[in-house]
Design an enzyme around this catalytic site. Sequence first.
Site, short mmCIF file in Angstrom:
data_model
loop_
_atom_site.label_atom_id
_atom_site.label_comp_id
_atom_site.label_asym_id
_atom_site.label_seq_id
_atom_site.Cartn_x
_atom_site.Cartn_y
_atom_site.Cartn_z
N THR A 107 0.86 -1.19 0.00
CA THR A 107 0.00 0.00 0.00
C THR A 107 0.90 1.24 0.00
O THR A 107 1.75 1.38 0.88
CB THR A 107 -0.89 -0.01 1.26
OG1 THR A 107 -1.61 -1.24 1.28
CG2 THR A 107 -1.84 1.17 1.26
N CYS A 251 -2.56 -1.83 9.26
CA CYS A 251 -2.80 -0.90 8.15
C CYS A 251 -3.79 0.24 8.36
O CYS A 251 -3.56 1.33 7.82
CB CYS A 251 -3.21 -1.70 6.92
SG CYS A 251 -1.84 -2.70 6.33
N LYS A 254 -2.14 3.38 9.86
CA LYS A 254 -1.05 3.81 8.98
C LYS A 254 -1.60 4.42 7.68
O LYS A 254 -1.15 5.48 7.24
CB LYS A 254 -0.19 2.58 8.68
CG LYS A 254 0.67 2.64 7.44
CD LYS A 254 1.57 1.43 7.35
CE LYS A 254 0.99 0.25 6.60
NZ LYS A 254 0.93 0.37 5.15
N1 LIG Z 1 -0.90 -7.29 6.35
C1 LIG Z 1 -1.96 -7.14 5.61
O1 LIG Z 1 -3.01 -7.72 5.90
C2 LIG Z 1 -1.94 -6.26 4.40
C3 LIG Z 1 -0.85 -5.44 4.10
N2 LIG Z 1 -0.85 -4.66 2.97
C4 LIG Z 1 0.30 -3.83 2.60
O2 LIG Z 1 1.30 -4.72 2.05
C5 LIG Z 1 2.61 -4.24 2.39
C6 LIG Z 1 3.37 -5.34 3.11
O3 LIG Z 1 2.66 -5.65 4.30
P1 LIG Z 1 2.97 -6.99 5.11
O4 LIG Z 1 3.13 -8.13 4.18
O5 LIG Z 1 1.94 -7.05 6.18
O6 LIG Z 1 4.39 -6.60 5.75
P2 LIG Z 1 5.47 -7.58 6.39
O7 LIG Z 1 6.31 -6.77 7.31
O8 LIG Z 1 4.81 -8.81 6.89
O9 LIG Z 1 6.35 -8.02 5.11
C7 LIG Z 1 7.19 -7.18 4.41
C8 LIG Z 1 8.46 -7.97 4.10
O10 LIG Z 1 9.26 -7.19 3.20
C9 LIG Z 1 10.65 -7.45 3.51
N3 LIG Z 1 11.47 -6.41 2.90
C10 LIG Z 1 11.54 -5.10 3.23
N4 LIG Z 1 12.39 -4.46 2.40
C11 LIG Z 1 12.86 -5.37 1.52
C12 LIG Z 1 13.77 -5.33 0.42
N5 LIG Z 1 14.33 -4.17 0.02
N6 LIG Z 1 14.02 -6.48 -0.26
C13 LIG Z 1 13.45 -7.66 0.11
N7 LIG Z 1 12.58 -7.75 1.14
C14 LIG Z 1 12.28 -6.63 1.83
C15 LIG Z 1 10.67 -7.52 5.03
O11 LIG Z 1 11.80 -8.19 5.55
C16 LIG Z 1 9.35 -8.25 5.32
O12 LIG Z 1 9.53 -9.65 5.46
C17 LIG Z 1 2.40 -2.97 3.22
O13 LIG Z 1 2.45 -1.87 2.34
C18 LIG Z 1 0.99 -3.13 3.74
O14 LIG Z 1 0.38 -1.87 3.96
C19 LIG Z 1 -1.94 -4.64 2.12
C20 LIG Z 1 -3.03 -5.43 2.37
C21 LIG Z 1 -3.12 -6.31 3.52
O1 LIG Z 2 -4.79 -3.21 4.20
C1 LIG Z 2 -4.83 -4.06 5.05
O2 LIG Z 2 -3.89 -4.36 5.80
C2 LIG Z 2 -6.09 -4.83 5.32
O3 LIG Z 2 -6.71 -4.20 6.48
C3 LIG Z 2 -7.89 -4.82 6.94
O4 LIG Z 2 -7.65 -6.17 7.31
P1 LIG Z 2 -7.06 -6.57 8.77
O5 LIG Z 2 -6.36 -5.40 9.35
O6 LIG Z 2 -6.32 -7.83 8.58
O7 LIG Z 2 -8.31 -6.93 9.68
P2 LIG Z 2 -9.83 -6.45 9.81
O8 LIG Z 2 -10.68 -7.64 9.85
O9 LIG Z 2 -10.19 -5.40 8.83
O10 LIG Z 2 -9.85 -5.82 11.28
C4 LIG Z 2 -9.13 -4.63 11.57
C5 LIG Z 2 -9.47 -4.17 12.98
O11 LIG Z 2 -10.81 -3.66 13.03
C6 LIG Z 2 -11.51 -4.27 14.11
N1 LIG Z 2 -12.94 -4.34 13.76
C7 LIG Z 2 -13.33 -4.94 12.60
C8 LIG Z 2 -14.66 -4.99 12.27
C9 LIG Z 2 -15.61 -4.42 13.12
O12 LIG Z 2 -16.86 -4.42 12.87
N2 LIG Z 2 -15.19 -3.82 14.27
C10 LIG Z 2 -13.87 -3.77 14.61
O13 LIG Z 2 -13.51 -3.18 15.65
C11 LIG Z 2 -10.85 -5.64 14.28
O14 LIG Z 2 -11.09 -6.16 15.57
C12 LIG Z 2 -9.39 -5.29 14.04
O15 LIG Z 2 -8.81 -4.77 15.21
C13 LIG Z 2 -8.92 -4.84 5.80
O16 LIG Z 2 -10.09 -5.54 6.23
C14 LIG Z 2 -8.33 -5.51 4.55
O17 LIG Z 2 -9.27 -5.44 3.48
C15 LIG Z 2 -7.05 -4.79 4.16
O18 LIG Z 2 -6.46 -5.42 3.03
#
Ligand SMILES: NC(=O)C1=CN([C@@H]2O[C@H](COP(=O)(O)OP(=O)(O)OC[C@H]3O[C@@H](n4cnc5c(N)ncnc54)[C@H](O)[C@@H]3O)[C@@H](O)[C@H]2O)C=CC1
Ligand SMILES: O=C(O)[C@H]1O[C@H](OP(=O)(O)OP(=O)(O)OC[C@H]2O[C@@H](n3ccc(=O)[nH]c3=O)[C@H](O)[C@@H]2O)[C@H](O)[C@@H](O)[C@@H]1O
Length: 414
Positions: A107, A251, A254
């Site tokens: 993101t 997220c 942030k």
């Molecule tokens: N966690 C989630 O549910 C979601 C996250 N995102 C977005 O996706 C992105 C990644 O999030 P996560 O996977 O949760 O983060 P994460 O911290 O789990 O994974 C990121 C990985 O990238 C690696 N990394 C960083 N710099 C690097 C480089 N230069 N070369 C190789 N590896 C490198 C890190 O060591 C780490 O393992 C963020 O922008 C986040 O906002 C989007 C949707 C859902």
């Molecule tokens: O960009 C991201 O990282 C992701 O962020 C959220 O996913 P996530 O953070 O894994 O979890 P959610 O299920 O959305 O819950 C987020 C927070 O909101 C809270 N929540 C959720 C739903 C609700 O009705 N009330 C509430 O307090 C949950 O307890 C939790 O703390 C979004 O749901 C995803 O679509 C998105 O891709």
Amino acid sequence: MVKICCIGAGYVGGPTMAVIALKCPAIEVAVVDISVSRIAAWNSDHLPIYEPGLDEVADLIFVSVNTPTKTRGLGAGKAADLTYWESAARMIADVSKSDKIVVEKSTVPVKTAEAIEKILTHNSNGVKYQILSNPEFLAEGTAIEDLFAPDRVLIGGRETADGQRAIKPLKDVYAHWVPEERILCTNLWSAELSKLATNAFLAQRISSVNAMSALCEATGADVAQVSHAVGQDTRIGRKFLNASVGFGGSCFQKDILNLVYICECNGLPEVANYWKQVIKVNDYQKNLFVNRIVSSMFNTVSGKKIAILGFAFKKDTGDTRETPAIDVCKGLLGDKAHLSIYDPQVTEEQIQRDLSMNKFDWDHPVHLQPMSPSSVKSVTVAWDVYAASKALAYVLHAVQNKIFKFLELMINKK
Ligand SMILES: NC(=O)C1=CN([C@@H]2O[C@H](COP(=O)(O)OP(=O)(O)OC[C@H]3O[C@@H](n4cnc5c(N)ncnc54)[C@H](O)[C@@H]3O)[C@@H](O)[C@H]2O)C=CC1
Ligand SMILES: O=C(O)[C@H]1O[C@H](OP(=O)(O)OP(=O)(O)OC[C@H]2O[C@@H](n3ccc(=O)[nH]c3=O)[C@H](O)[C@@H]2O)[C@H](O)[C@@H](O)[C@@H]1O
């Protein structure tokens, strides 16, 4: 044969590549990460494939690295820190010998693709790059089902002939399992902004219902009944209307802070303030919860033992990034409470680390986080719920929705 490489083997890169590899057996998928322990962990579970090196590996390169909130310098506390993105882009530029399509999976702030394009093309040695935005919408705990059946896949590209041509191979990857009408193609900036907008809208719903919960408590209305009644309106819908102690996760906060910063940079302070309010209500909700506990215990929890059941930011995950439990625990510790914490998915080391870490420090690759935080002495981590609850003054249940009712029950029983 198309070859894919993903930079960043985290919560997004790992599962996304695993699903692409599963659904597209003819595509070769490689995942790289700067964290050795991350790769070792994935390999031990036999999940994504790891290939050391990027040289000539891929046609499509997904970048799914951390994009934390900046903690210093211009935009500190709001803007996205693109250090990891920039270093990934430089690595791509260094090793690429043939034309590449670089896919933004992380993101990122709207217009990031423009900056990435400059980095890539600066020393390109004749290699051509197309940047696509393909934000991820999976939620933790349901990542695999979300990836298998996404509401939509969004692909943004340049509105040039080359840009449109680059969209095709990425669209073809998803077309292996996602119905065509669910694959939306837009311009680059719409795709980048739609991700921030979606998270902002989701978080806004939670802040709206949480704001209502405070009014419910003041008036005798029941927030669960109000939210049910509101959600029955088909124009509003039922999802994401559960009142809670505040949203957590890596997220929502942030991305909204990032959105606020972008609005400010674009001379839109009123719009920035509108979104800032979603975060303010979330912080208010967490404080309210702590204050309620303290005030109901004769205005002090000093020396009192409190059990915390659940520490991760939501159920079905061990992820503690921005969990409201951290703020609640810190608030109670600030009033000198003794905490006994139980969460079967979270290690003691992680809990201690979270309670000692500075805000936003968690969102960096594991090996770059502060290594040996001092442990918080008045916290013990219990291995079952009974041990955690023994001799406790209060039980907090960090699972959304039930908290206030549960607390009320406890208070009434006393
Ligand atoms: N966690 C989630 O549910 C979601 C996250 N995102 C977005 O996706 C992105 C990644 O999030 P996560 O996977 O949760 O983060 P994460 O911290 O789990 O994974 C990121 C990985 O990238 C690696 N990394 C960083 N710099 C690097 C480089 N230069 N070369 C190789 N590896 C490198 C890190 O060591 C780490 O393992 C963020 O922008 C986040 O906002 C989007 C949707 C859902
Ligand atoms: O960009 C991201 O990282 C992701 O962020 C959220 O996913 P996530 O953070 O894994 O979890 P959610 O299920 O959305 O819950 C987020 C927070 O909101 C809270 N929540 C959720 C739903 C609700 O009705 N009330 C509430 O307090 C949950 O307890 C939790 O703390 C979004 O749901 C995803 O679509 C998105 O891709």
